[in-house]
Design an enzyme around this catalytic site. Structure first.
Site, PDB file in Angstrom:
ATOM      1  N   ASP A 143       0.864  -1.188   0.000  1.00  0.00           N
ATOM      2  CA  ASP A 143       0.000   0.000   0.000  1.00  0.00           C
ATOM      3  C   ASP A 143       0.897   1.234   0.000  1.00  0.00           C
ATOM      4  O   ASP A 143       1.096   1.882   1.023  1.00  0.00           O
ATOM      5  CB  ASP A 143      -0.897  -0.030   1.244  1.00  0.00           C
ATOM      6  CG  ASP A 143      -2.047   0.950   1.155  1.00  0.00           C
ATOM      7  OD1 ASP A 143      -2.258   1.530   0.072  1.00  0.00           O
ATOM      8  OD2 ASP A 143      -2.745   1.139   2.161  1.00  0.00           O
ATOM      9  N   LYS A 174      -9.643   1.618  -9.638  1.00  0.00           N
ATOM     10  CA  LYS A 174     -10.107   1.805  -8.254  1.00  0.00           C
ATOM     11  C   LYS A 174     -11.240   2.827  -8.228  1.00  0.00           C
ATOM     12  O   LYS A 174     -11.077   3.958  -8.697  1.00  0.00           O
ATOM     13  CB  LYS A 174      -8.928   2.289  -7.414  1.00  0.00           C
ATOM     14  CG  LYS A 174      -8.907   1.826  -5.987  1.00  0.00           C
ATOM     15  CD  LYS A 174      -7.558   2.177  -5.380  1.00  0.00           C
ATOM     16  CE  LYS A 174      -7.500   1.815  -3.916  1.00  0.00           C
ATOM     17  NZ  LYS A 174      -6.245   2.293  -3.309  1.00  0.00           N
ATOM     18  N   PHE A 225     -12.037  -1.280   4.458  1.00  0.00           N
ATOM     19  CA  PHE A 225     -11.055  -0.480   5.196  1.00  0.00           C
ATOM     20  C   PHE A 225     -11.090  -0.808   6.687  1.00  0.00           C
ATOM     21  O   PHE A 225     -11.872  -0.227   7.439  1.00  0.00           O
ATOM     22  CB  PHE A 225     -11.327   1.004   4.965  1.00  0.00           C
ATOM     23  CG  PHE A 225     -10.710   1.553   3.708  1.00  0.00           C
ATOM     24  CD1 PHE A 225     -10.503   0.753   2.597  1.00  0.00           C
ATOM     25  CD2 PHE A 225     -10.336   2.881   3.635  1.00  0.00           C
ATOM     26  CE1 PHE A 225      -9.943   1.264   1.433  1.00  0.00           C
ATOM     27  CE2 PHE A 225      -9.768   3.404   2.484  1.00  0.00           C
ATOM     28  CZ  PHE A 225      -9.570   2.597   1.384  1.00  0.00           C
ATOM     29  N   GLU A 280      -6.551   4.794  -9.458  1.00  0.00           N
ATOM     30  CA  GLU A 280      -7.830   5.307  -8.965  1.00  0.00           C
ATOM     31  C   GLU A 280      -8.483   6.338  -9.883  1.00  0.00           C
ATOM     32  O   GLU A 280      -7.824   7.241 -10.407  1.00  0.00           O
ATOM     33  CB  GLU A 280      -7.621   5.930  -7.581  1.00  0.00           C
ATOM     34  CG  GLU A 280      -8.890   6.279  -6.874  1.00  0.00           C
ATOM     35  CD  GLU A 280      -8.782   6.085  -5.370  1.00  0.00           C
ATOM     36  OE1 GLU A 280      -9.713   6.466  -4.658  1.00  0.00           O
ATOM     37  OE2 GLU A 280      -7.764   5.534  -4.903  1.00  0.00           O
ATOM     38  N   THR A 300     -13.203   0.545  -3.620  1.00  0.00           N
ATOM     39  CA  THR A 300     -12.533   1.014  -2.416  1.00  0.00           C
ATOM     40  C   THR A 300     -13.493   1.809  -1.531  1.00  0.00           C
ATOM     41  O   THR A 300     -14.665   1.943  -1.848  1.00  0.00           O
ATOM     42  CB  THR A 300     -11.299   1.863  -2.806  1.00  0.00           C
ATOM     43  OG1 THR A 300     -10.547   2.187  -1.640  1.00  0.00           O
ATOM     44  CG2 THR A 300     -11.708   3.136  -3.534  1.00  0.00           C
TER      45      THR A 300
END
Length: 336
Positions: A18, A136, A182, A100, A160
């Site tokens: 990440d 994403k 998350f 993303e 996400t």
């Protein structure tokens, strides 16, 4: 000799980095890598990546022409920068990278699909296989429906900012490739809301991902689960066996320097034996469940606002950098 926690974790879970920092990716050798606007913004300010940022800015300036404002050039450069980081990461990792879509488009289905197609087109142009890219997208109802259409077009998606079971079920029904619940942000909300601390399997984020994983495996969904946003290695070890886990360099280092037994906590075989009720999902059900889930409602809104702020900061950063290199850029462009 006992293996490190990271070595044992790799035997049952795909480990994803990440980060947008190439040095960390080289060091920990993850299967995949994922970035977000905050990580790209941080990486773009590192001296090691100044030449990459400058090259993207010069290319965007050349494409738009001298009449374009620094702001417009910065907007184009932002889109290109995420892809440039993605291409560099793909030269290191054997698997996939997540790139993303602009978080400010999270409630606009058509604009999300358009930008996703533009991102894929840039990777196509660079000769990168679509199987190595995940687009994403935030887990709003509109984002999930955009992902459903994109998946039908052969564009794989990573949903996400996912905090609730309703988001997860909608994603599975939409046949998206991967979701990123998350963990740490769920923990943050509950700690603030209750004033309590939570550890290991009692962590609300761990409980949420465990429930999602078991639901997917119980009903045979193809969508895979990638736990994200960890606050400590206890959350990670409590999810050993999850399909994928995306982990920051700091926590990867802690896992790699810790030796202890790591039992598997999640498995498809166990999930299939569980008594789990199926949840029929449509937009009305999604919106009702979302409004009833204060945590998911709050954290989705907060996450979109946070990523949008990071995008704005990155565009400001790029515009400032463009003004710094402007004097040297103009003669260079004139000479071409």
């Amino acid at each position: 000799m006992t293996k490190t926690l990271l070595e044992q974790l790799r035997e049952m879970t795909k480990v994803v980095a990440d980060t947008g920092d190439f040095e960390s990716i080289l060091r920990f050798k993850p299967q995949d890598s994922t970035t977000n606007p905050s990580l790209i913004t941080a990486a773009a300010q590192m001296p090691a990546y100044r030449s990459l940022v400058d090259d993207v800015l010069k290319s965007a300036k050349e494409e738009l022409g001298d009449e374009a404002s620094d702001k417009d050039v910065a907007k184009l450069a932002f889109k290109r920068l995420a892809i440039e980081f993605g291409k560099k990461i793909l030269a290191i990792v054997p698997g996939r990278v997540s790139t993303e879509v602009d978080a400010r488009l999270s409630y606009d289905r058509q604009a999300t699909m358009q930008q996703a197609r533009e991102i894929i087109a840039e990777y196509d142009k660079a000769g990168v296989s679509r199987d190595r890219i995940l687009i994403k997208i935030a887990s709003t109802w509109e984002g999930i429906q955009a992902a459903k259409q994109l998946e039908e077009e052969g564009i794989h998606c990573n949903l996400t900012l996912l905090f609730g079971m309703h988001q997860a079920v909608a994603c599975a029904e939409a046949k998206v490739t991967l979701i990123s619940p998350f963990v740490g942000r769920i923990l943050d909300w509950y700690k603030k809301d209750t004033g309590k601390d939570y550890q290991g399997a009692d962590d609300p984020g761990v409980k949420s991902v465990t429930a999602i994983y078991n639901y997917f495996k119980k009903f045979g969904y193809k969508t895979v689960v990638m736990g994200a946003s960890f606050r400590n290695i206890g959350e990670i070890t409590s999810l050993a066996g999850c399909d994928l886990l995306t982990i920051s360099p700091k926590l990867l280092e802690e896992l790699d320097s810790t030796k202890a037994d790591l039992p598997r906590k999640l498995s498809p075989e166990n999930a299939k034996t569980m008594d789990i009720q199926r949840i029929p999902m449509d937009q009305q059900t999604f919106e009702r469940m979302h409004n009833e889930d204060r945590m998911a409602h709050d954290k989705l809104t907060e996450g979109i606002e946070g990523f949008s702020k990071s995008l704005h900061e990155l565009e400001e950063l790029l515009a400032h950098r463009l003004s710094e290199i402007g004097a040297s850029t103009k003669p260079e462009l004139a000479a071409r």
